[in-house]
Design an enzyme around this catalytic site. Structure first.
Site, PDB file in Angstrom:
ATOM      1  CG  ASP A  51      27.669  50.416 111.735  1.00  0.00           C
ATOM      2  OD1 ASP A  51      27.597  49.274 111.133  1.00  0.00           O
ATOM      3  OD2 ASP A  51      28.456  51.383 111.202  1.00  0.00           O
ATOM      4  CD  GLU A 123      23.930  48.383 111.774  1.00  0.00           C
ATOM      5  OE1 GLU A 123      24.671  47.787 111.151  1.00  0.00           O
ATOM      6  OE2 GLU A 123      23.474  49.458 111.631  1.00  0.00           O
TER       7      GLU A 123
END
Length: 236
Positions: A51, A123
Protein backbone atom coordinates in the site's frame (compact mmCIF):
# COMPACT_ATOMS: atom_id res chain seq x y z
CA UNK A 1 -3.81 -22.77 -6.06
CA UNK A 2 -2.20 -24.01 -9.30
CA UNK A 3 1.14 -25.76 -8.98
CA UNK A 4 4.09 -23.57 -9.90
CA UNK A 5 4.15 -19.81 -10.08
CA UNK A 6 6.11 -19.42 -13.32
CA UNK A 7 3.06 -18.37 -15.39
CA UNK A 8 2.21 -15.69 -12.84
CA UNK A 9 5.81 -14.49 -12.81
CA UNK A 10 5.49 -14.02 -16.57
CA UNK A 11 2.42 -11.87 -16.03
CA UNK A 12 4.21 -9.85 -13.37
CA UNK A 13 7.32 -9.58 -15.57
CA UNK A 14 9.55 -10.62 -12.68
CA UNK A 15 11.21 -13.89 -11.69
CA UNK A 16 11.32 -14.11 -7.91
CA UNK A 17 14.61 -15.01 -6.27
CA UNK A 18 12.55 -15.80 -3.16
CA UNK A 19 9.37 -17.50 -4.35
CA UNK A 20 8.00 -17.65 -0.81
CA UNK A 21 7.37 -13.90 -1.00
CA UNK A 22 5.01 -14.35 -3.93
CA UNK A 23 3.37 -17.36 -2.28
CA UNK A 24 2.74 -15.36 0.88
CA UNK A 25 1.36 -12.42 -1.12
CA UNK A 26 -1.28 -14.78 -2.52
CA UNK A 27 -2.23 -16.38 0.81
CA UNK A 28 -5.38 -15.17 2.55
CA UNK A 29 -5.51 -15.42 6.34
CA UNK A 30 -8.34 -17.96 6.07
CA UNK A 31 -5.91 -20.42 4.44
CA UNK A 32 -3.55 -20.38 7.43
CA UNK A 33 -6.05 -19.77 10.21
CA UNK A 34 -5.05 -22.90 12.09
CA UNK A 35 -1.30 -22.48 11.64
CA UNK A 36 1.08 -20.88 14.11
CA UNK A 37 1.96 -17.32 13.19
CA UNK A 38 -0.96 -16.91 10.82
CA UNK A 39 -0.27 -13.19 10.29
CA UNK A 40 3.26 -13.80 9.07
CA UNK A 41 2.13 -16.55 6.70
CA UNK A 42 -0.70 -14.56 5.11
CA UNK A 43 -0.51 -11.52 2.84
CA UNK A 44 -1.40 -8.97 5.52
CA UNK A 45 2.09 -7.64 6.24
CA UNK A 46 2.97 -7.51 2.54
CA UNK A 47 -0.30 -5.69 1.89
CA UNK A 48 0.71 -3.09 4.47
CA UNK A 49 4.02 -2.57 2.67
CA UNK A 50 2.56 -2.67 -0.84
CA UNK A 51 0.00 0.00 0.00
CA UNK A 52 2.82 2.40 0.89
CA UNK A 53 4.96 1.47 -2.11
CA UNK A 54 2.00 1.98 -4.43
CA UNK A 55 1.32 5.43 -2.95
CA UNK A 56 4.98 6.41 -3.28
CA UNK A 57 5.25 5.37 -6.92
CA UNK A 58 1.97 7.02 -7.91
CA UNK A 59 2.84 10.20 -6.02
CA UNK A 60 6.08 10.38 -8.01
CA UNK A 61 4.19 9.75 -11.26
CA UNK A 62 1.71 12.53 -10.43
CA UNK A 63 4.43 15.06 -9.67
CA UNK A 64 6.01 14.38 -13.05
CA UNK A 65 2.76 14.28 -15.02
CA UNK A 66 1.13 17.36 -13.47
CA UNK A 67 3.90 19.88 -12.72
CA UNK A 68 1.46 22.75 -12.25
CA UNK A 69 -1.10 20.95 -10.05
CA UNK A 70 -1.57 22.12 -6.48
CA UNK A 71 -1.20 19.79 -3.50
CA UNK A 72 -4.95 19.43 -3.09
CA UNK A 73 -5.48 18.22 -6.64
CA UNK A 74 -2.53 15.84 -6.39
CA UNK A 75 -3.95 14.41 -3.17
CA UNK A 76 -7.36 13.83 -4.75
CA UNK A 77 -5.83 12.10 -7.74
CA UNK A 78 -3.67 9.95 -5.46
CA UNK A 79 -6.63 8.94 -3.30
CA UNK A 80 -8.60 7.84 -6.36
CA UNK A 81 -5.73 5.85 -7.81
CA UNK A 82 -4.71 3.94 -4.69
CA UNK A 83 -8.21 3.03 -3.50
CA UNK A 84 -9.01 -0.64 -3.04
CA UNK A 85 -11.32 -0.70 -6.06
CA UNK A 86 -8.51 0.42 -8.36
CA UNK A 87 -6.23 -2.28 -6.99
CA UNK A 88 -8.98 -4.86 -7.49
CA UNK A 89 -9.33 -3.80 -11.12
CA UNK A 90 -5.62 -4.42 -11.67
CA UNK A 91 -5.93 -7.79 -9.91
CA UNK A 92 -8.71 -8.75 -12.31
CA UNK A 93 -6.74 -7.57 -15.34
CA UNK A 94 -3.73 -9.65 -14.33
CA UNK A 95 -5.74 -12.70 -13.25
CA UNK A 96 -4.48 -12.66 -9.67
CA UNK A 97 -7.74 -14.12 -8.45
CA UNK A 98 -6.88 -17.45 -10.03
CA UNK A 99 -3.81 -17.73 -7.82
CA UNK A 100 -5.15 -16.70 -4.43
CA UNK A 101 -4.90 -19.32 -1.70
CA UNK A 102 -8.10 -19.32 0.36
CA UNK A 103 -9.58 -21.27 3.23
CA UNK A 104 -12.64 -23.43 2.64
CA UNK A 105 -15.25 -20.90 3.75
CA UNK A 106 -13.80 -18.04 1.73
CA UNK A 107 -13.42 -20.29 -1.29
CA UNK A 108 -17.06 -21.36 -1.13
CA UNK A 109 -18.28 -17.78 -0.67
CA UNK A 110 -16.53 -16.60 -3.83
CA UNK A 111 -13.45 -15.05 -2.27
CA UNK A 112 -11.59 -14.99 -5.56
CA UNK A 113 -14.12 -12.45 -6.85
CA UNK A 114 -14.39 -10.24 -3.75
CA UNK A 115 -13.17 -6.70 -4.39
CA UNK A 116 -11.69 -6.36 -0.89
CA UNK A 117 -9.59 -9.53 -1.22
CA UNK A 118 -8.52 -8.80 -4.80
CA UNK A 119 -7.43 -5.30 -3.86
CA UNK A 120 -5.51 -6.51 -0.82
CA UNK A 121 -3.72 -9.23 -2.81
CA UNK A 122 -2.72 -6.73 -5.48
CA UNK A 123 -1.12 -4.52 -2.82
CA UNK A 124 0.57 -7.56 -1.28
CA UNK A 125 2.04 -8.54 -4.65
CA UNK A 126 3.43 -5.02 -5.02
CA UNK A 127 5.01 -5.42 -1.60
CA UNK A 128 6.51 -8.75 -2.64
CA UNK A 129 7.89 -7.24 -5.85
CA UNK A 130 9.48 -4.46 -3.81
CA UNK A 131 11.15 -6.83 -1.35
CA UNK A 132 12.39 -9.23 -4.01
CA UNK A 133 13.45 -6.82 -6.74
CA UNK A 134 13.64 -3.41 -5.11
CA UNK A 135 11.77 -0.23 -5.93
CA UNK A 136 12.50 -0.31 -9.71
CA UNK A 137 10.75 -3.70 -10.00
CA UNK A 138 7.67 -2.55 -8.10
CA UNK A 139 7.75 0.72 -10.03
CA UNK A 140 7.66 -1.07 -13.39
CA UNK A 141 4.57 -3.02 -12.36
CA UNK A 142 2.75 0.02 -10.98
CA UNK A 143 3.64 2.16 -13.99
CA UNK A 144 2.43 -0.51 -16.40
CA UNK A 145 -0.97 -0.83 -14.75
CA UNK A 146 -1.64 2.64 -13.32
CA UNK A 147 -0.25 5.14 -15.82
CA UNK A 148 -3.28 4.84 -18.06
CA UNK A 149 -5.58 5.23 -15.08
CA UNK A 150 -3.66 8.30 -13.98
CA UNK A 151 -3.84 9.92 -17.41
CA UNK A 152 -7.54 9.13 -17.91
CA UNK A 153 -8.79 10.00 -14.43
CA UNK A 154 -11.77 12.34 -14.64
CA UNK A 155 -12.83 12.65 -11.03
CA UNK A 156 -13.68 15.86 -9.20
CA UNK A 157 -10.93 18.45 -9.11
CA UNK A 158 -12.38 19.96 -5.94
CA UNK A 159 -12.21 18.46 -2.47
CA UNK A 160 -15.58 17.13 -1.26
CA UNK A 161 -15.21 18.39 2.32
CA UNK A 162 -14.25 21.86 1.16
CA UNK A 163 -17.08 21.95 -1.37
CA UNK A 164 -19.60 20.85 1.24
CA UNK A 165 -18.40 23.42 3.77
CA UNK A 166 -18.59 26.24 1.23
CA UNK A 167 -22.06 25.15 0.09
CA UNK A 168 -23.35 24.91 3.67
CA UNK A 169 -21.92 28.29 4.63
CA UNK A 170 -23.47 29.79 1.51
CA UNK A 171 -26.85 28.74 2.89
CA UNK A 172 -26.14 30.42 6.21
CA UNK A 173 -25.76 27.16 8.13
CA UNK A 174 -23.12 26.01 10.61
CA UNK A 175 -20.13 24.07 9.31
CA UNK A 176 -20.60 20.30 8.86
CA UNK A 177 -19.52 18.05 11.72
CA UNK A 178 -17.92 14.64 11.32
CA UNK A 179 -17.98 11.75 13.78
CA UNK A 180 -16.59 8.20 13.63
CA UNK A 181 -19.47 5.78 14.07
CA UNK A 182 -17.48 2.58 13.61
CA UNK A 183 -13.88 1.42 13.40
CA UNK A 184 -13.18 -2.17 12.42
CA UNK A 185 -10.42 -4.35 11.02
CA UNK A 186 -6.86 -4.96 12.23
CA UNK A 187 -4.62 -2.09 13.28
CA UNK A 188 -2.54 -2.26 10.10
CA UNK A 189 -5.60 -2.15 7.82
CA UNK A 190 -8.47 -0.43 9.63
CA UNK A 191 -11.85 0.45 8.18
CA UNK A 192 -13.75 3.57 9.23
CA UNK A 193 -17.38 4.63 9.00
CA UNK A 194 -17.87 8.35 9.48
CA UNK A 195 -21.13 10.30 9.70
CA UNK A 196 -21.40 13.88 8.50
CA UNK A 197 -24.14 16.04 9.98
CA UNK A 198 -25.48 19.30 8.61
CA UNK A 199 -28.19 21.40 10.22
CA UNK A 200 -31.72 20.48 9.03
CA UNK A 201 -30.41 17.63 6.86
CA UNK A 202 -30.28 13.85 7.44
CA UNK A 203 -26.85 12.59 8.46
CA UNK A 204 -24.95 10.65 5.83
CA UNK A 205 -22.30 7.98 6.36
CA UNK A 206 -19.15 7.32 4.35
CA UNK A 207 -16.70 4.44 4.64
CA UNK A 208 -12.97 4.30 3.96
CA UNK A 209 -9.64 2.79 4.95
CA UNK A 210 -8.68 5.95 6.80
CA UNK A 211 -10.61 8.57 8.75
CA UNK A 212 -9.82 11.13 6.08
CA UNK A 213 -11.06 8.92 3.25
CA UNK A 214 -14.27 8.11 5.13
CA UNK A 215 -14.90 11.81 5.75
CA UNK A 216 -14.42 12.56 2.06
CA UNK A 217 -16.80 9.74 1.13
CA UNK A 218 -19.38 11.06 3.59
CA UNK A 219 -19.07 14.60 2.24
CA UNK A 220 -19.39 13.29 -1.32
CA UNK A 221 -22.52 11.34 -0.38
CA UNK A 222 -24.03 14.43 1.24
CA UNK A 223 -23.34 16.57 -1.84
CA UNK A 224 -24.94 13.95 -4.07
CA UNK A 225 -27.93 13.53 -1.74
CA UNK A 226 -28.56 17.28 -1.79
CA UNK A 227 -28.19 17.50 -5.57
CA UNK A 228 -25.01 19.59 -5.50
CA UNK A 229 -22.97 16.92 -7.27
CA UNK A 230 -24.18 14.38 -9.79
CA UNK A 231 -23.71 10.68 -8.95
CA UNK A 232 -22.51 9.78 -12.43
CA UNK A 233 -19.53 12.12 -12.16
CA UNK A 234 -18.83 12.03 -8.41
CA UNK A 235 -20.17 8.70 -7.23
CA UNK A 236 -17.06 6.57 -7.99
Amino acid sequence: MPQGLAPLEEILAHHFADATLLERALTHASAVADANGAHSESYQRLEFLGDRVLALVIADMLLEAFPDAEEGELARRLTALVRNESCAEVAIETGLGNWIRLGGSELQSGGRRKVAILGDVCEAVIGALFLDGGLPTAQRFVTAHWRGRMENWSGPQRDAKTTLQEWVQGRGLAAPTYAIVERSGPDHAPNFRVAVAVENMPAVIGAGRSKREAEQKAATAMLIAEGVWRPETHGG
